[in-house]
Design an enzyme around this catalytic site. Structure first.
Site, PDB file in Angstrom:
ATOM      1  N   ARG A  29     -12.416   7.986 -17.076  1.00 33.83           N
ATOM      2  CA  ARG A  29     -11.073   8.272 -16.975  1.00 33.83           C
ATOM      3  C   ARG A  29     -10.522   9.612 -17.653  1.00 33.83           C
ATOM      4  O   ARG A  29     -10.878   9.667 -18.792  1.00 33.83           O
ATOM      5  CB  ARG A  29     -10.046   7.141 -16.956  1.00 33.83           C
ATOM      6  CG  ARG A  29     -10.031   6.092 -15.938  1.00 33.83           C
ATOM      7  CD  ARG A  29      -9.147   4.749 -16.266  1.00 33.83           C
ATOM      8  NE  ARG A  29      -7.968   4.917 -17.299  1.00 33.83           N
ATOM      9  CZ  ARG A  29      -7.257   3.965 -17.212  1.00 33.83           C
ATOM     10  NH1 ARG A  29      -7.738   2.698 -17.197  1.00 33.83           N
ATOM     11  NH2 ARG A  29      -6.000   4.196 -18.139  1.00 33.83           N
TER      12      ARG A  29
ATOM     13  N   LYS B 180      -7.646  -5.964 -21.450  1.00 28.15           N
ATOM     14  CA  LYS B 180      -6.887  -6.649 -20.509  1.00 28.15           C
ATOM     15  C   LYS B 180      -7.950  -6.648 -19.152  1.00 28.15           C
ATOM     16  O   LYS B 180      -7.997  -7.578 -18.457  1.00 28.15           O
ATOM     17  CB  LYS B 180      -5.535  -5.971 -20.248  1.00 28.15           C
ATOM     18  CG  LYS B 180      -4.653  -5.692 -21.636  1.00 28.15           C
ATOM     19  CD  LYS B 180      -3.422  -5.117 -21.247  1.00 28.15           C
ATOM     20  CE  LYS B 180      -3.540  -3.718 -20.740  1.00 28.15           C
ATOM     21  NZ  LYS B 180      -4.192  -2.981 -21.679  1.00 28.15           N
TER      22      LYS B 180
ATOM     23  N   ARG C  66       5.710  -3.248 -18.895  1.00 30.08           N
ATOM     24  CA  ARG C  66       5.294  -2.447 -20.248  1.00 30.08           C
ATOM     25  C   ARG C  66       6.600  -1.883 -20.831  1.00 30.08           C
ATOM     26  O   ARG C  66       6.270  -1.328 -21.853  1.00 30.08           O
ATOM     27  CB  ARG C  66       4.158  -1.150 -19.494  1.00 30.08           C
ATOM     28  CG  ARG C  66       3.108  -1.456 -19.887  1.00 30.08           C
ATOM     29  CD  ARG C  66       2.115   0.030 -19.332  1.00 30.08           C
ATOM     30  NE  ARG C  66       1.125   0.273 -19.919  1.00 30.08           N
ATOM     31  CZ  ARG C  66      -0.064   0.171 -19.393  1.00 30.08           C
ATOM     32  NH1 ARG C  66      -0.036  -0.417 -18.125  1.00 30.08           N
ATOM     33  NH2 ARG C  66      -1.247   0.347 -19.904  1.00 30.08           N
TER      34      ARG C  66
ATOM     35  N   ARG D 131      -1.128   7.795 -25.530  1.00 39.05           N
ATOM     36  CA  ARG D 131      -0.949   6.311 -24.837  1.00 39.05           C
ATOM     37  C   ARG D 131      -0.811   5.323 -26.272  1.00 39.05           C
ATOM     38  O   ARG D 131      -0.017   4.289 -25.796  1.00 39.05           O
ATOM     39  CB  ARG D 131      -2.299   5.982 -24.097  1.00 39.05           C
ATOM     40  CG  ARG D 131      -2.214   6.709 -22.927  1.00 39.05           C
ATOM     41  CD  ARG D 131      -3.632   6.925 -22.296  1.00 39.05           C
ATOM     42  NE  ARG D 131      -4.032   5.378 -21.788  1.00 39.05           N
ATOM     43  CZ  ARG D 131      -5.373   5.154 -21.612  1.00 39.05           C
ATOM     44  NH1 ARG D 131      -6.312   5.880 -22.081  1.00 39.05           N
ATOM     45  NH2 ARG D 131      -5.610   3.804 -21.444  1.00 39.05           N
TER      46      ARG D 131
ATOM     47  N   ARG E  42     -15.472   4.180 -22.744  1.00 37.20           N
ATOM     48  CA  ARG E  42     -15.215   3.292 -21.561  1.00 37.20           C
ATOM     49  C   ARG E  42     -15.670   3.889 -20.147  1.00 37.20           C
ATOM     50  O   ARG E  42     -15.446   5.471 -20.275  1.00 37.20           O
ATOM     51  CB  ARG E  42     -13.681   3.163 -21.357  1.00 37.20           C
ATOM     52  CG  ARG E  42     -13.557   2.598 -19.869  1.00 37.20           C
ATOM     53  CD  ARG E  42     -12.261   1.767 -19.887  1.00 37.20           C
ATOM     54  NE  ARG E  42     -10.756   2.416 -19.971  1.00 37.20           N
ATOM     55  CZ  ARG E  42      -9.887   2.202 -20.022  1.00 37.20           C
ATOM     56  NH1 ARG E  42      -9.475   0.671 -19.949  1.00 37.20           N
ATOM     57  NH2 ARG E  42      -8.698   2.810 -20.142  1.00 37.20           N
TER      58      ARG E  42
HETATM   59  P1  ADP Z   1      -7.694  -2.284 -21.175  1.00 33.62           P
HETATM   60  O1  ADP Z   1      -7.529  -2.909 -19.536  1.00 33.62           O
HETATM   61  O2  ADP Z   1      -6.698  -3.164 -21.981  1.00 33.62           O
HETATM   62  O3  ADP Z   1      -7.378  -0.771 -21.111  1.00 33.62           O
HETATM   63  P2  ADP Z   1     -10.527  -2.527 -20.723  1.00 33.62           P
HETATM   64  O4  ADP Z   1     -10.828  -3.989 -20.432  1.00 33.62           O
HETATM   65  O5  ADP Z   1     -11.023  -1.464 -19.711  1.00 33.62           O
HETATM   66  O6  ADP Z   1      -9.138  -2.636 -21.551  1.00 33.62           O
HETATM   67  O7  ADP Z   1     -11.512  -2.331 -22.056  1.00 33.62           O
HETATM   68  C1  ADP Z   1     -11.592  -1.138 -22.637  1.00 33.62           C
HETATM   69  C2  ADP Z   1     -13.144  -0.716 -22.952  1.00 33.62           C
HETATM   70  O8  ADP Z   1     -13.491  -1.557 -24.011  1.00 33.62           O
HETATM   71  C3  ADP Z   1     -14.126  -0.841 -21.863  1.00 33.62           C
HETATM   72  O9  ADP Z   1     -15.086   0.177 -21.785  1.00 33.62           O
HETATM   73  C4  ADP Z   1     -14.623  -2.348 -21.925  1.00 33.62           C
HETATM   74  O10 ADP Z   1     -16.034  -2.388 -21.523  1.00 33.62           O
HETATM   75  C5  ADP Z   1     -14.763  -2.300 -23.581  1.00 33.62           C
HETATM   76  N1  ADP Z   1     -14.325  -3.792 -23.842  1.00 33.62           N
HETATM   77  C6  ADP Z   1     -13.744  -4.743 -23.496  1.00 33.62           C
HETATM   78  N2  ADP Z   1     -13.433  -5.831 -24.173  1.00 33.62           N
HETATM   79  C7  ADP Z   1     -14.474  -5.854 -25.305  1.00 33.62           C
HETATM   80  C8  ADP Z   1     -14.758  -6.477 -26.397  1.00 33.62           C
HETATM   81  N3  ADP Z   1     -14.438  -7.619 -26.524  1.00 33.62           N
HETATM   82  N4  ADP Z   1     -15.775  -5.904 -27.384  1.00 33.62           N
HETATM   83  C9  ADP Z   1     -16.383  -4.500 -27.004  1.00 33.62           C
HETATM   84  N5  ADP Z   1     -15.750  -3.883 -26.215  1.00 33.62           N
HETATM   85  C10 ADP Z   1     -14.884  -4.232 -25.061  1.00 33.62           C
HETATM   86  P1  ADP Z   2      -4.803   1.047 -19.999  1.00 35.41           P
HETATM   87  O1  ADP Z   2      -4.665  -0.423 -19.926  1.00 35.41           O
HETATM   88  O2  ADP Z   2      -6.103   1.241 -20.316  1.00 35.41           O
HETATM   89  O3  ADP Z   2      -3.532   1.795 -20.789  1.00 35.41           O
HETATM   90  P2  ADP Z   2      -3.745   1.146 -17.166  1.00 35.41           P
HETATM   91  O4  ADP Z   2      -4.756   1.269 -16.166  1.00 35.41           O
HETATM   92  O5  ADP Z   2      -2.805  -0.015 -17.425  1.00 35.41           O
HETATM   93  O6  ADP Z   2      -4.497   1.496 -18.681  1.00 35.41           O
HETATM   94  O7  ADP Z   2      -2.524   2.283 -17.287  1.00 35.41           O
HETATM   95  C1  ADP Z   2      -2.926   3.608 -17.056  1.00 35.41           C
HETATM   96  C2  ADP Z   2      -1.633   4.686 -16.928  1.00 35.41           C
HETATM   97  O8  ADP Z   2      -0.979   4.191 -15.917  1.00 35.41           O
HETATM   98  C3  ADP Z   2      -0.576   4.433 -18.138  1.00 35.41           C
HETATM   99  O9  ADP Z   2      -1.218   5.216 -19.410  1.00 35.41           O
HETATM  100  C4  ADP Z   2       0.712   4.755 -17.652  1.00 35.41           C
HETATM  101  O10 ADP Z   2       0.885   6.150 -17.429  1.00 35.41           O
HETATM  102  C5  ADP Z   2       0.367   4.370 -16.106  1.00 35.41           C
HETATM  103  N1  ADP Z   2       0.881   2.833 -15.973  1.00 35.41           N
HETATM  104  C6  ADP Z   2       0.333   1.710 -15.546  1.00 35.41           C
HETATM  105  N2  ADP Z   2       1.092   0.708 -15.479  1.00 35.41           N
HETATM  106  C7  ADP Z   2       2.330   1.159 -15.955  1.00 35.41           C
HETATM  107  C8  ADP Z   2       3.674   0.486 -16.057  1.00 35.41           C
HETATM  108  N3  ADP Z   2       3.655  -0.953 -15.773  1.00 35.41           N
HETATM  109  N4  ADP Z   2       4.564   1.113 -16.252  1.00 35.41           N
HETATM  110  C9  ADP Z   2       4.737   2.392 -16.695  1.00 35.41           C
HETATM  111  N5  ADP Z   2       3.381   3.193 -16.431  1.00 35.41           N
HETATM  112  C10 ADP Z   2       2.284   2.418 -16.250  1.00 35.41           C
END
Ligand code: ADP
Ligand code: ADP
Ligand code: ZN
Length: 215
Positions: free
Chosen positions: A159, A13, A88, A170, A127
């Site tokens: 992280r 995302k 979410r 998660r 990541r």
């Molecule tokens: P999210 O915000 O949904 O948690 P991220 O954009 O941070 O996800 O991506 C999660 C991890 O996967 C990061 O280390 C990112 O560099 C990697 N990543 C993102 N898109 C791809 C893809 N299409 N193929 C492989 N790795 C990816």
């Molecule tokens: P990812 O997409 O990789 O799970 P985020 O950075 O979006 O990571 O979220 C990290 C953490 O922040 C989540 O595991 C949750 O604890 C909290 N969080 C983020 N957005 C929300 C939301 N909309 N509602 C509740 N918790 C949230």
């Protein structure tokens, strides 16, 4: 154009949000980034949110209402926005719907990025983040200089919630609390599912094809 990015942790995302936000000049609103910023500033909200985030649980809905309300009423959101990580839960989606209706706005499209669990675990375990919000992957998307951000040259970090035990929680939280949103928005005919298992540029191409219809 008002967009929501939906998908499990690690779906990509944040990675796609950066590209969409640049291409379409939309503010990228990541509730995760906002919460982490509050933690680093030791705010009231940050202190409360941290205990949930450390366990890999979602922060309670009520803690996010004021944040999202304030952010969406900022001027830069008037011509459109990109939400990453909000809503979410179903109650969050209801809150968002009401907030937007109050200001005569609506969601145009929800991009639901689908990725298999095994791949999510591989992505989250490798990541690396920069404080500017850019994410990298040690194997799949490495920075030009090891351990440094391409955009700002800052030191990358892992992280705390990307450690294996927290990742498992998660994914459980996603399945239980967030996945029901797929049905919720599908019923409103707003959802486009994107195959997030492809390479980063190919996913962005697919997203552009969907967004062309709304631009
Ligand atoms: P999210 O915000 O949904 O948690 P991220 O954009 O941070 O996800 O991506 C999660 C991890 O996967 C990061 O280390 C990112 O560099 C990697 N990543 C993102 N898109 C791809 C893809 N299409 N193929 C492989 N790795 C990816
Ligand atoms: P990812 O997409 O990789 O799970 P985020 O950075 O979006 O990571 O979220 C990290 C953490 O922040 C989540 O595991 C949750 O604890 C909290 N969080 C983020 N957005 C929300 C939301 N909309 N509602 C509740 N918790 C949230
Ligand atoms: Zn950076």
């Amino acid at each position: 154009m008002n967009i929501i990015l939906l998908g499990p942790p690690g779906a990509g995302k944040g990675t796609q949000a950066k590209k969409i936000s640049e291409q379409y000049s939309l503010p990228h609103i990541s509730t995760g980034d906002i919460l982490r910023h509050n933690i680093s500033m030791n705010t009231h909200l940050g202190i409360k949110a941290k205990s949930y985030m450390d366990k890999g649980e979602l922060v309670p809905d009520e803690l996010l209402v004021d944040i999202i309300k304030a952010r969406l009423s900022e001027k830069d959101c008037s011509a459109g926005f990109l939400l990453d990580g909000y809503p979410r839960t179903i109650p969050q989606a209801d809150t968002l719907g009401k907030l937007l209706a109050d200001s005569k706005r609506k969601i145009d499209v929800i991009l639901n990025i689908h990725v298999d669990d095994e791949e999510l675990i591989n992505r989250l375990s490798g990541r690396r983040m920069c404080s500017c919000g850019t994410s990298y992957h040690v194997l799949f998307n490495p920075p030009a200089k090891e351990g440094k951000c391409n955009a700002c040259n800052c030191e990358l970090y892992q992280r705390d919630d990307d450690k294996p035990e927290t990742v498992r929680n998660r994914l459980v939280a996603y399945k239980k609390q967030t996945q029901p949103l797929i049905d919720y928005y599908n019923k409103k005919a707003l959802l486009s599912t994107i195959d997030g298992g492809k390479d980063i540029p190919l996913i962005f191409e697919d997203i552009r094809k969907v967004l062309e219809k709304y631009d």
